[in-house]
Motif scaffolding. Structure first.
Motif, mmCIF file in Angstrom:
data_model
loop_
_atom_site.group_PDB
_atom_site.id
_atom_site.type_symbol
_atom_site.label_atom_id
_atom_site.label_comp_id
_atom_site.label_asym_id
_atom_site.label_seq_id
_atom_site.Cartn_x
_atom_site.Cartn_y
_atom_site.Cartn_z
ATOM 1 N N GLU A 174 40.881 46.413 -16.538
ATOM 2 C CA GLU A 174 41.135 45.198 -17.239
ATOM 3 C C GLU A 174 40.253 44.991 -18.343
ATOM 4 O OE1 GLU A 174 43.382 42.901 -16.847
ATOM 5 O OE2 GLU A 174 44.417 43.684 -14.895
ATOM 6 N N GLY A 175 38.940 45.203 -18.327
ATOM 7 C CA GLY A 175 37.724 44.903 -19.224
ATOM 8 C C GLY A 175 38.260 45.948 -20.253
ATOM 9 N N ALA A 176 38.349 47.250 -20.233
ATOM 10 C CA ALA A 176 38.757 48.006 -21.340
ATOM 11 C C ALA A 176 40.071 47.466 -22.151
ATOM 12 C CB ALA A 176 38.947 49.547 -20.627
ATOM 13 N N LEU A 177 41.148 47.097 -21.212
ATOM 14 C CA LEU A 177 42.376 46.728 -21.865
ATOM 15 C C LEU A 177 42.068 45.408 -22.847
ATOM 16 C CD1 LEU A 177 44.950 47.111 -19.338
ATOM 17 C CD2 LEU A 177 44.721 48.427 -21.035
ATOM 18 N N ARG A 178 41.211 44.463 -22.352
ATOM 19 C CA ARG A 178 40.963 43.288 -23.320
ATOM 20 C C ARG A 178 40.136 43.629 -24.439
ATOM 21 N NH1 ARG A 178 39.136 41.181 -18.195
ATOM 22 N NH2 ARG A 178 40.627 40.335 -17.244
ATOM 23 N N ALA A 179 39.064 44.640 -24.036
ATOM 24 C CA ALA A 179 38.505 44.959 -25.323
ATOM 25 C C ALA A 179 39.153 45.602 -26.525
ATOM 26 C CB ALA A 179 37.335 46.330 -25.048
ATOM 27 N N ILE A 180 40.359 46.335 -26.026
ATOM 28 C CA ILE A 180 40.805 47.163 -27.116
ATOM 29 C C ILE A 180 42.043 46.184 -27.663
ATOM 30 C CG2 ILE A 180 42.715 48.920 -27.457
ATOM 31 C CD1 ILE A 180 41.402 50.320 -24.885
ATOM 32 N N VAL A 181 42.545 45.248 -26.675
ATOM 33 C CA VAL A 181 43.367 44.168 -27.398
ATOM 34 C C VAL A 181 42.809 43.251 -28.208
ATOM 35 C CG1 VAL A 181 44.663 41.863 -26.744
ATOM 36 C CG2 VAL A 181 44.962 43.961 -25.653
ATOM 37 N N GLY A 182 41.568 43.058 -28.014
ATOM 38 C CA GLY A 182 40.545 42.227 -29.000
ATOM 39 C C GLY A 182 40.621 42.970 -30.503
ATOM 40 N N ARG A 183 40.400 44.107 -30.376
ATOM 41 C CA ARG A 183 40.448 44.956 -31.891
ATOM 42 C C ARG A 183 41.766 44.954 -32.541
ATOM 43 N NH1 ARG A 183 36.421 49.184 -32.323
ATOM 44 N NH2 ARG A 183 34.586 48.366 -31.532
ATOM 45 N N LEU A 184 42.885 44.732 -31.564
ATOM 46 C CA LEU A 184 44.190 44.756 -32.321
ATOM 47 C C LEU A 184 44.772 43.150 -32.544
ATOM 48 C CD1 LEU A 184 45.609 47.603 -30.205
ATOM 49 C CD2 LEU A 184 44.732 47.759 -32.455
ATOM 50 N N ALA A 185 44.221 42.334 -31.983
ATOM 51 C CA ALA A 185 45.146 40.952 -31.866
ATOM 52 C C ALA A 185 44.751 40.273 -33.072
ATOM 53 C CB ALA A 185 44.244 40.173 -30.689
ATOM 54 N N PRO A 186 45.783 39.573 -33.610
ATOM 55 C CA PRO A 186 45.533 38.508 -34.657
ATOM 56 C C PRO A 186 44.029 37.779 -34.458
ATOM 57 C CG PRO A 186 47.857 38.232 -33.676
ATOM 58 C CD PRO A 186 47.070 39.278 -32.749
ATOM 59 N N PRO A 187 43.425 37.279 -35.592
ATOM 60 C CA PRO A 187 44.310 36.882 -36.952
ATOM 61 C C PRO A 187 44.460 37.999 -37.813
ATOM 62 C CG PRO A 187 42.030 36.007 -36.818
ATOM 63 C CD PRO A 187 42.235 36.572 -35.472
ATOM 64 N N SER A 188 43.533 39.126 -37.641
ATOM 65 C CA SER A 188 43.662 40.150 -38.492
ATOM 66 C C SER A 188 45.386 40.862 -38.937
ATOM 67 C CB SER A 188 42.776 41.298 -38.383
ATOM 68 O OG SER A 188 43.014 42.367 -39.054
ATOM 69 N N SER A 189 45.364 40.757 -40.050
ATOM 70 C CA SER A 189 47.064 41.328 -40.158
ATOM 71 C C SER A 189 46.746 42.734 -40.929
ATOM 72 C CB SER A 189 48.005 40.332 -41.191
ATOM 73 O OG SER A 189 46.947 40.370 -42.540
ATOM 74 N N ASP A 190 45.747 43.186 -40.975
ATOM 75 C CA ASP A 190 45.332 44.383 -41.548
ATOM 76 C C ASP A 190 45.591 45.519 -40.578
ATOM 77 O OD1 ASP A 190 44.274 43.304 -43.976
ATOM 78 O OD2 ASP A 190 42.011 43.242 -43.008
ATOM 79 N N PRO A 191 46.124 46.614 -41.022
ATOM 80 C CA PRO A 191 46.437 47.650 -39.962
ATOM 81 C C PRO A 191 44.837 48.292 -39.436
ATOM 82 C CG PRO A 191 46.959 48.525 -42.162
ATOM 83 C CD PRO A 191 46.548 47.100 -42.109
ATOM 84 N N PRO A 192 45.103 48.574 -38.188
ATOM 85 C CA PRO A 192 43.516 49.055 -37.678
ATOM 86 C C PRO A 192 43.328 50.459 -38.106
ATOM 87 C CG PRO A 192 45.436 49.252 -36.037
ATOM 88 C CD PRO A 192 45.920 48.397 -36.960
#
Length: 170
Positions: free
Chosen positions: A47-65
């Motif tokens: 769960e912690g790993a999933l949250r960390a990855i989601v945190g990198r992908l989540a808005p507000p950034s609209s830039d592609p990762p």
């Protein structure tokens, strides 16, 4: 006298049998407790790993990762999670764009038919989805998918982050 000795032997045998059963029950209880604790820790780590990855992908950034950096993050996280068979990021079309096992050649693989992906396409929630056990497409090994979605401000699915749990840890 013989009947008395036979009776004592039976009582002793029954007592020893009950003691063996009690000890076996205690060992089973201890084993179940340890298994439950290991599963809880494994799921918590995933769960912690999933949250960390989601945190990198989540808005507000609209830039592609940065997919290269994202892949390196997945490899690092996977290394620290022994219960994990794979970590992957999937785009809105259902294609793997980053994963923790580059040796499997998963990049570009279409997983849009998998239940975890379909669930996130149909649901806007951000909860973790626990899928049914399935066989991996590349190594035919069993895995249990856990996933979280990243939706854009418009509500559209942007990413699905998936962790494949090794069922031997269940």
């Amino acid at each position: 006298v013989v009947a008395f000795l036979l009776g004592v032997a039976v009582v002793t045998g029954v007592s020893e049998y009950q003691a063996v059963l009690t000890a076996a029950e205690q060992r089973l209880d201890s084993g179940a407790t340890v298994t439950e604790q290991n599963l809880t820790l494994s799921l918590s780590g995933l769960e912690g790993a999933l949250r960390a990855i989601v945190g990198r992908l989540a808005p507000p950034s609209s830039d592609p990762p940065d997919l290269k950096a994202l892949g390196e993050l997945l490899v690092d996280l996977d290394r620290d999670l022994p219960a994990t068979r794979l970590l992957a990021v999937i785009d809105a079309r259902g294609r793997v764009v980053a994963d923790s096992r580059p040796e499997l050649g998963l990049l570009g693989t279409d997983v849009s038919d998998r239940d975890y992906f379909v669930h996130h396409q149909r649901n806007l929630g951000s909860e973790t989805f626990r899928g049914r056990p399935v066989r991996g497409r590349f190594d035919d090994a069993w895995l249990v998918p856990l996933s979280r979605a990243v939706h854009g401000a418009d509500g559209r699915l942007r990413w699905v982050v998936m962790a494949a749990l090794d069922p031997r840890y269940l």
